[in-house]
Design an enzyme around this catalytic site. Structure first.
Site, mmCIF file in Angstrom:
data_model
loop_
_atom_site.group_PDB
_atom_site.id
_atom_site.type_symbol
_atom_site.label_atom_id
_atom_site.label_comp_id
_atom_site.label_asym_id
_atom_site.label_seq_id
_atom_site.Cartn_x
_atom_site.Cartn_y
_atom_site.Cartn_z
ATOM 1 N N LYS A 229 10.155 -7.770 -7.436
ATOM 2 C CA LYS A 229 9.949 -7.276 -6.079
ATOM 3 C C LYS A 229 9.077 -8.278 -5.340
ATOM 4 O O LYS A 229 7.851 -8.283 -5.464
ATOM 5 C CB LYS A 229 9.266 -5.902 -6.056
ATOM 6 N N GLU A 304 -3.042 -10.047 -11.631
ATOM 7 C CA GLU A 304 -3.747 -11.217 -11.105
ATOM 8 C C GLU A 304 -4.179 -10.825 -9.707
ATOM 9 O O GLU A 304 -3.354 -10.772 -8.792
ATOM 10 C CB GLU A 304 -2.797 -12.420 -11.147
ATOM 11 N N CYS A 338 -5.734 -17.067 -3.951
ATOM 12 C CA CYS A 338 -6.761 -16.249 -4.598
ATOM 13 C C CYS A 338 -7.787 -17.105 -5.325
ATOM 14 O O CYS A 338 -8.802 -16.591 -5.780
ATOM 15 C CB CYS A 338 -6.122 -15.225 -5.522
ATOM 16 N N GLU A 435 -12.849 -11.400 0.178
ATOM 17 C CA GLU A 435 -11.998 -12.590 0.161
ATOM 18 C C GLU A 435 -11.548 -12.863 1.599
ATOM 19 O O GLU A 435 -10.880 -12.023 2.208
ATOM 20 C CB GLU A 435 -10.788 -12.255 -0.721
ATOM 21 N N SER A 495 -4.753 -25.679 -11.097
ATOM 22 C CA SER A 495 -3.700 -24.764 -11.533
ATOM 23 C C SER A 495 -2.469 -25.538 -12.025
ATOM 24 O O SER A 495 -1.973 -26.418 -11.327
ATOM 25 C CB SER A 495 -3.333 -23.860 -10.350
HETATM 26 P P1 ADP Z 1 -1.502 -8.864 0.059
HETATM 27 O O1 ADP Z 1 -2.693 -8.398 0.783
HETATM 28 O O2 ADP Z 1 -1.598 -10.178 -0.587
HETATM 29 O O3 ADP Z 1 -0.219 -8.664 0.822
HETATM 30 P P2 ADP Z 1 -0.699 -6.614 -1.510
HETATM 31 O O4 ADP Z 1 -1.318 -6.124 -2.763
HETATM 32 O O5 ADP Z 1 -0.646 -5.681 -0.355
HETATM 33 O O6 ADP Z 1 -1.467 -7.944 -1.201
HETATM 34 O O7 ADP Z 1 0.781 -7.118 -1.764
HETATM 35 C C1 ADP Z 1 1.182 -7.809 -2.929
HETATM 36 C C2 ADP Z 1 2.514 -7.261 -3.367
HETATM 37 O O8 ADP Z 1 2.345 -5.880 -3.679
HETATM 38 C C3 ADP Z 1 3.601 -7.310 -2.290
HETATM 39 O O9 ADP Z 1 4.840 -7.564 -2.900
HETATM 40 C C4 ADP Z 1 3.563 -5.916 -1.719
HETATM 41 O O10 ADP Z 1 4.788 -5.526 -1.137
HETATM 42 C C5 ADP Z 1 3.304 -5.118 -2.983
HETATM 43 N N1 ADP Z 1 2.774 -3.773 -2.764
HETATM 44 C C6 ADP Z 1 1.988 -3.320 -1.783
HETATM 45 N N2 ADP Z 1 1.731 -2.005 -1.940
HETATM 46 C C7 ADP Z 1 2.364 -1.613 -3.077
HETATM 47 C C8 ADP Z 1 2.484 -0.389 -3.803
HETATM 48 N N3 ADP Z 1 1.883 0.726 -3.390
HETATM 49 N N4 ADP Z 1 3.226 -0.385 -4.925
HETATM 50 C C9 ADP Z 1 3.830 -1.491 -5.366
HETATM 51 N N5 ADP Z 1 3.747 -2.681 -4.738
HETATM 52 C C10 ADP Z 1 3.030 -2.743 -3.608
#
Ligand code: ADP
Length: 535
Positions: A229, A304, A338, A435, A495
């Site tokens: 995803k 991560e 990150c 961050e 990295s």
């Molecule tokens: P960022 O702030 O870097 O966008 P997120 O944690 O929101 O960090 O997003 C990282 C990934 O997690 C993306 O692919 C986002 O679509 C997914 N994501 C966000 N919310 C959820 C959730 N509730 N369940 C699963 N995946 C999620």
């Protein structure tokens, strides 16, 4: 898209989830009335998008088994070029139903994929690596188009990202078990390593290719199958990589891609007993939810999460190396990684000299569209990212920090922010605790080595860290004392696929890359043969 926006407008939760799209719409409106320079950038990006479309790598559907698929309800989501606010493509906006089908495909494919030899899996991965590298230019263009980073950095990401597939193709053949000396003479004890099963891989937007390859490379090498995803903000690179995996002959169902409604997709992963492993890169808040949600079916989890990297510059550092390293550690990907230096902790004897040298370097940084020549800093990913940086700067300056350069949106408008240095920062300001994920270098001052270590470790995060010193003894001492998963000594480019990447404390669980990254996708099985003395 319109129906999606309407849906978002009706629901406050969705509104915040899709706020980047709403702000992108505003950006498009702004874009229509911006300068000729902005319009020129847009034309370049558009012609690149149409070339990519002709190459067959601009995919907009998800991949479920052998089929490219629309969302079952036909919903789409816009992918926005952050440098122009233009829409690049409408991609399928999928949810739980499509995810369940993708999990079933992966589950079916696991039976055969886990049974073929390691050498065969290695060959498929090698072919995929070759194709990724053969299409390096197009993949890099896609990355710059949807993510915004300068093209040179995108080319670097393709090599770096493809490296995980190459490494996995080699390592596939080295997943050894053990024979244990038996405690009884009629026993023989073995340890087998076997693939964990179907993997749900959730990735962020800041490295649209590499965050995927560092997960699925080892997963596939170990014999697992995967549902990826990607971030709904940058799905196009993931889809192009999946198309190349198909061209490499990787069998249907081994790799699936769904994108769209993140919580729905995440919930489908968590609820499925067939998904045996969650691997996630992203925010600490979402990582914690996934970890908690994995408890129900007791999945293996690697996370991560966010960092708060200290970059410690000692009086005895080589000034030139320290400035170059800090620039790279801070401003790479506009500060949106990150392991970007989040706090630059400088010893008092070198503080003024270092600040002036950093200022000279930052003054010369060219900001603009990632496709323009000489640009070293692109836009931030969206309006929300710019607002976060603005609020951190506001908090810091209201508590006594001083902006040396930058500190405001760039004249290019849209999501461009000026490379910024802020001095007189303290560890209790928000800018030191959160961050920033933006091009902001906060300078903190320290007196002794003990002070530096205390300040550096005073956070819940523990991912990347950097130390600049010319003393071999000090570098060893400080590297041991830092509560971080990665330490760069006189080096920011740390990295690589051959070394383990991962965090201490709330920065995560598990490691990616290297031989250690393989273990995340393996179960250990103990086999005991008894009555072996019988004739
Ligand atoms: P960022 O702030 O870097 O966008 P997120 O944690 O929101 O960090 O997003 C990282 C990934 O997690 C993306 O692919 C986002 O679509 C997914 N994501 C966000 N919310 C959820 C959730 N509730 N369940 C699963 N995946 C999620």
């Amino acid at each position: 898209m319109i129906s999606h926006m309407n849906m978002a407008l009706r629901s406050p939760m969705l509104l915040s989830r899709y706020s980047h799209l709403l702000s992108a719409k505003l950006q498009i409106q702004m874009h229509l009335s911006t300068s000729p320079l902005t319009r020129k950038m847009s034309t370049d990006a558009r012609s690149i998008a149409s070339q990519l479309s002709n190459s067959g790598l601009l995919k907009t559907q998800g991949l479920i088994g052998e089929k490219w698929s629309d969302a079952y309800d036909g919903k789409t989501i816009q992918v926005i070029n952050p440098a122009t606010g233009d829409s690049i493509a409408d991609v399928a906006c999928m949810g739980g139903r499509e995810t369940n089908d993708a999990i079933s495909s992966a589950y079916d494919a696991f039976r055969s994929w886990s049974k073929i030899t390691a050498a065969e899996r290695s060959k498929y991965l090698r072919k995929w690596y070759d194709l990724l590298m053969a299409h390096k230019e197009e993949l890099a263009q896609l990355i710059t188009l949807e993510q915004g980073k300068p093209l040179k950095e995108s080319l670097g990401e393709v090599s770096y990202g493809a490296g995980f597939i190459e490494f996995a193709s080699e390592e596939a053949k080295r997943i050894y078990g053990d024979i244990i000396p038996a405690p009884l003479s009629d026993r023989r004890l073995f340890v087998l390593k076997q693939p964990v099963g179907v993997v749900g891989a959730i990735t962020p937007w800041n490295f649209p290719l590499a965050m995927i390859t560092r997960k699925v490379g080892p997963a596939l090498a170990c014999g697992c199958t995967a549902v990826i995803k990607p971030s709904e903000i940058t799905p196009l690179t993931a889809l192009a990589a999946a198309e190349l995996a198909i061209q490499a002959g990787i069998p249907a169902g081994v790799l699936n891609v769904v994108m769209g409604n993140a919580p729905d997709i995440g919930d489908a992963f968590l609820a499925s007993p067939q998904v045996r492993k969650i691997t996630f890169t992203g925010s600490t808040a979402v990582g914690k939810k996934l970890m908690a949600g994995s408890a129900e079916t007791v999945k293996k989890v690697s996370l991560e999460l966010g960092g708060n990297a200290p970059c410690i510059v000692f009086d005895d550092a080589d000034l030139d190396i320290a400035v170059k390293g800090t620039l790279a550690a801070k401003f790479r990907n506009s500060g949106q990684t990150c392991i970007c230096a989040n706090r630059i902790i400088v010893q008092e004897g070198i503080y003024e000299k270092f600040a002036n040298a950093l200022l000279d370097a930052v003054q010369n940084m060219k900001v603009g569209d990632g496709f323009s020549d000489g640009v070293v800093q692109g836009p931030l990913i969206n309006e929300a990212a710019v607002k976060k940086v603005e609020s951190l700067i506001h908090d810091a300056t209201s508590k006594g920090a001083k902006v040396i350069i930058g500190g405001k949106r760039h004249s290019l408008g849209l999501t461009f922010y000026e490379p910024t240095i802020v001095s007189d920062v303290h560890n209790d300001m928000r800018i030191s605790r959160e961050e920033a994920f933006g091009p902001v270098a906060p300078l903190l001052r320290f007196k002794t080595e003990e002070d530096a270590i205390r300040i550096a470790n005073d956070t819940n995060a523990g991912l990347g860290s950097y130390v600049f010193t010319n003393s071999i003894q000090r570098s060893w001492r400080v590297a041991e004392a830092l509560e971080y998963g990665l330490v760069g000594v006189n080096e920011a480019g740390i990295s690589t696929e051959v070394a383990p990447f991962g965090g201490f404390k709330q920065s995560g669980l598990g490691r990616e890359g290297s031989k250690y990254g393989m273990d995340e996708y393996l179960e250990i099985k103990y086999v005991c043969l008894g009555n072996m003395n019988k004739e």
